[in-house]
Each structure stands twice: as structure tokens, then as C-alpha cells.
Design a protein around this motif. Structure first.
Motif, PDB file in Angstrom:
ATOM      1  N   THR A   1       0.858  -1.179   0.000  1.00  0.00           N
ATOM      2  CA  THR A   1       0.000   0.000   0.000  1.00  0.00           C
ATOM      3  C   THR A   1       0.898   1.234   0.000  1.00  0.00           C
ATOM      4  N   SER A   2       0.457   2.294   0.618  1.00  0.00           N
ATOM      5  CA  SER A   2       1.219   3.537   0.653  1.00  0.00           C
ATOM      6  C   SER A   2       0.829   4.334   1.890  1.00  0.00           C
ATOM      7  N   GLU A   3       1.783   5.121   2.381  1.00  0.00           N
ATOM      8  CA  GLU A   3       1.454   6.067   3.449  1.00  0.00           C
ATOM      9  C   GLU A   3       0.391   7.046   2.962  1.00  0.00           C
ATOM     10  N   LEU A   4       0.347   7.273   1.652  1.00  0.00           N
ATOM     11  CA  LEU A   4      -0.642   8.197   1.094  1.00  0.00           C
ATOM     12  C   LEU A   4      -2.073   7.688   1.260  1.00  0.00           C
ATOM     13  N   GLY A   5      -2.234   6.410   1.590  1.00  0.00           N
ATOM     14  CA  GLY A   5      -3.562   5.851   1.825  1.00  0.00           C
ATOM     15  C   GLY A   5      -4.139   6.190   3.189  1.00  0.00           C
ATOM     16  N   SER A   6      -3.381   6.861   4.026  1.00  0.00           N
ATOM     17  CA  SER A   6      -3.862   7.245   5.347  1.00  0.00           C
ATOM     18  C   SER A   6      -4.783   8.456   5.241  1.00  0.00           C
TER      19      SER A   6
ATOM     20  N   SER B   1      -7.097   6.018  -4.091  1.00  0.00           N
ATOM     21  CA  SER B   1      -7.132   4.604  -4.468  1.00  0.00           C
ATOM     22  C   SER B   1      -6.487   3.732  -3.392  1.00  0.00           C
ATOM     23  N   LYS B   2      -5.437   4.227  -2.754  1.00  0.00           N
ATOM     24  CA  LYS B   2      -4.790   3.461  -1.689  1.00  0.00           C
ATOM     25  C   LYS B   2      -5.631   3.478  -0.410  1.00  0.00           C
ATOM     26  N   ALA B   3      -6.345   4.575  -0.148  1.00  0.00           N
ATOM     27  CA  ALA B   3      -7.286   4.597   0.979  1.00  0.00           C
ATOM     28  C   ALA B   3      -8.410   3.586   0.732  1.00  0.00           C
ATOM     29  N   ALA B   4      -8.842   3.480  -0.519  1.00  0.00           N
ATOM     30  CA  ALA B   4      -9.868   2.488  -0.870  1.00  0.00           C
ATOM     31  C   ALA B   4      -9.334   1.075  -0.655  1.00  0.00           C
ATOM     32  N   LEU B   5      -8.081   0.834  -1.039  1.00  0.00           N
ATOM     33  CA  LEU B   5      -7.458  -0.473  -0.786  1.00  0.00           C
ATOM     34  C   LEU B   5      -7.484  -0.780   0.703  1.00  0.00           C
ATOM     35  N   ASN B   6      -7.072   0.178   1.511  1.00  0.00           N
ATOM     36  CA  ASN B   6      -7.031  -0.036   2.954  1.00  0.00           C
ATOM     37  C   ASN B   6      -8.420  -0.359   3.500  1.00  0.00           C
ATOM     38  N   MET B   7      -9.443   0.331   3.026  1.00  0.00           N
ATOM     39  CA  MET B   7     -10.809   0.058   3.483  1.00  0.00           C
ATOM     40  C   MET B   7     -11.273  -1.328   3.042  1.00  0.00           C
ATOM     41  N   LEU B   8     -10.980  -1.672   1.806  1.00  0.00           N
ATOM     42  CA  LEU B   8     -11.370  -3.006   1.330  1.00  0.00           C
ATOM     43  C   LEU B   8     -10.703  -4.099   2.159  1.00  0.00           C
TER      44      LEU B   8
END
Length: 150
Positions: free
Chosen positions: A56-61, A75-82
Motif C-alpha cells: 500500500t502507501s502512506e498516502l492511503g492514510s 485509491s490506496k485509501a480504498a485499498l485499505n478500506m477493502l
């Protein structure tokens, strides 16, 4: 062990008003849906107590959101939620579930100005995955195994 690494960055400077539907759709498909879909499809091949890790990425926070790369970050925040939802559905599997942020790495996507080489980042990612072996549950961590804010 299953380690999933999928990511593209399109329209880095774009905003929701300016991004093309195709670029946004491609990032959401590759960065968010496809990694979790892959975990869903292959999870039975990972033994109980094994590890499923996704890059993932820190940008997903969301908690630590800053300016820049806003659509990639989404998109990375969406990955984290999924993956949060995946963990709630499959917690009985006993898998260590990791979302690992490798840092800003000099790749085609990260660019020449990125802070880390692949050789600097990936051994730390491997150490982080190893440190979480046999620890069931979902964690969002960086390459130093430091917990990241959702």
C-alpha cells in the motif's frame, strides 16, 4: 505467504474535476479492487497462521492526508478500506493480514527524486513481513513495522 504488489499512478496532478474517468477507474481497479480480489481468490492457498500482505502507501492514510497525489491516495485509501472489510469477513482464517507501505521508492512510478532505492526499501519490507508472521489480524504498517494511522 502471499504478497500482492499492484499499483499504478495516473493523472498525478489531477483533481476530481479534471481527471479522466478512465484514469481514475484504472487506478481504482489496479490499486484497490484487484489486490483484494486476488487475496479473496487465493486465500485458501495460504495456511492458517500464514500471511497475506499487500503493498500500500502512506498516502492511503486518511488521518495523515496531505496535499499531492490526491487521486492515487484515494485509491490506496480504498485499498485499505477493502482490506478492513476483508479482515472482518475472514478473521477466522487466522492469517496475518498486512498492508505494508514501503516508503517513496525510486521506481518508474516513484521517479528519480524518490528518497529510497529498491535495495534500501525492500529488505525492510521483508523484515516487517517476517516480524508479523504468525500474528493474526490486520495491520497497516510502514517498512519499519511502525503502525500507520488509518
Amino acid at each position: 505467504m502471499l504478497y500482492i504488489n499492484a499499483g499504478i499512478a495516473r493523472a498525478i496532478e489531477a483533481t476530481p474535476a479534471s481527471v479522466s474517468d478512465e484514469d481514475f477507474r484504472d487506478m481504482m481497479l489496479v490499486n484497490a479492487l484487484s489486490p483484494v480480489r486476488t487475496a479473496e481468490i487465493l486465500r485458501d492457498f495460504v495456511v492458517s497462521g500464514g500471511t497475506i500482505a499487500i503493498m500500500t502507501s502512506e498516502l492511503g492514510s486518511i488521518a495523515d492526508a496531505q496535499d499531492g497525489w490526491q487521486l492515487y491516495a484515494a485509491s490506496k485509501a480504498a485499498l485499505n478500506m477493502l482490506m478492513k472489510k476483508y479482515a472482518s469477513r475472514h478473521g477466522a482464517d487466522g492469517h496475518a493480514l498486512l498492508l505494508v507501505a514501503p516508503g517513496w521508492v525510486r521506481t518508474e512510478m516513484g521517479g528519480r527524486d524518490a528518497a529510497l532505492s529498491i535495495e534500501e526499501s525492500i529488505p525492510l519490507v521483508v523484515d516487517t513481513v517476517e516480524a508479523n508472521r504468525g500474528r493474526p489480524g490486520l495491520r497497516y504498517v510502514d517498512r519499519f513495522n511502525k503502525k500507520l494511522a488509518w
